[in-house]
Scaffold this motif. Structure first.
Motif, short mmCIF file in Angstrom:
data_model
loop_
_atom_site.label_atom_id
_atom_site.label_comp_id
_atom_site.label_asym_id
_atom_site.label_seq_id
_atom_site.Cartn_x
_atom_site.Cartn_y
_atom_site.Cartn_z
N GLU A 41 10.44 -39.30 -45.04
CA GLU A 41 11.91 -39.69 -44.62
C GLU A 41 10.36 -41.38 -43.75
O GLU A 41 9.37 -40.35 -44.09
CB GLU A 41 12.81 -39.60 -43.38
N ARG A 44 7.60 -39.78 -40.89
CA ARG A 44 7.95 -38.82 -40.87
C ARG A 44 7.49 -37.80 -42.04
O ARG A 44 7.62 -37.70 -42.63
CB ARG A 44 9.58 -37.95 -39.79
N VAL A 46 6.51 -33.09 -42.06
CA VAL A 46 6.59 -31.45 -41.99
C VAL A 46 5.53 -30.85 -42.68
O VAL A 46 5.11 -30.91 -43.95
CB VAL A 46 8.20 -31.34 -42.57
N GLY A 63 6.97 -30.60 -37.68
CA GLY A 63 7.80 -31.67 -37.68
C GLY A 63 6.97 -32.55 -36.48
O GLY A 63 7.05 -32.78 -35.62
N ARG A 65 6.26 -36.78 -35.99
CA ARG A 65 6.83 -38.23 -35.49
C ARG A 65 5.19 -39.21 -35.64
O ARG A 65 4.47 -38.71 -34.41
CB ARG A 65 7.99 -38.51 -34.50
N CYS A 66 5.27 -39.82 -35.95
CA CYS A 66 4.35 -40.33 -36.75
C CYS A 66 4.41 -42.05 -36.13
O CYS A 66 5.44 -42.67 -36.23
CB CYS A 66 3.54 -41.05 -37.87
N TYR A 74 4.61 -34.03 -32.35
CA TYR A 74 4.71 -33.20 -33.25
C TYR A 74 5.62 -32.37 -31.95
O TYR A 74 5.45 -31.91 -31.16
CB TYR A 74 4.03 -32.87 -34.27
#
Length: 99
Positions: A41, A44, A46, A63, A65-66, A74
């Protein structure tokens, strides 16, 4: 998320489309590995990777989170480790980004 004493700064670079190197700032040691990257999404991502510079390869997942196109934070999990917690959180900064 701003780095604090509870977090580490990690620098990653991508010599080829399938390989990466990273280091925890202050250690001076680069680690080699391979990876795949997906974007489930917006904001985000991975990164599933295998560290290959160890006696036994280490498989892990990040994981992300930008915050922008090159940095953010992450949570990571390694192999069969339990659900990520605060100590599994770090800041990232990508270098040598490729489209």
């Amino acid at each position: 998320m701003a780095p604090t004493d509870d977090y580490s700064m990690v620098v990653a670079r991508f010599p080829t489309a399938e390989t990466m190197q990273y280091k925890v700032v202050g250690t001076g040691v680069w680690h080699d590995g391979s990876y795949t990257y997906t974007v489930p999404e917006p904001g985000r991502a991975v990164l599933d990777a295998t560290q290959t510079d160890t006696g036994q390869p280490i498989t892990y997942s990040l994981g992300l989170r930008c915050s922008d196109n090159t940095s953010g934070n992450y949570r990571y999990s390694i192999g069969d480790s339990p659900e990520p917690s605060g100590e599994h959180t770090a800041t990232y900064l990508f270098q040598n980004m490729r489209p």
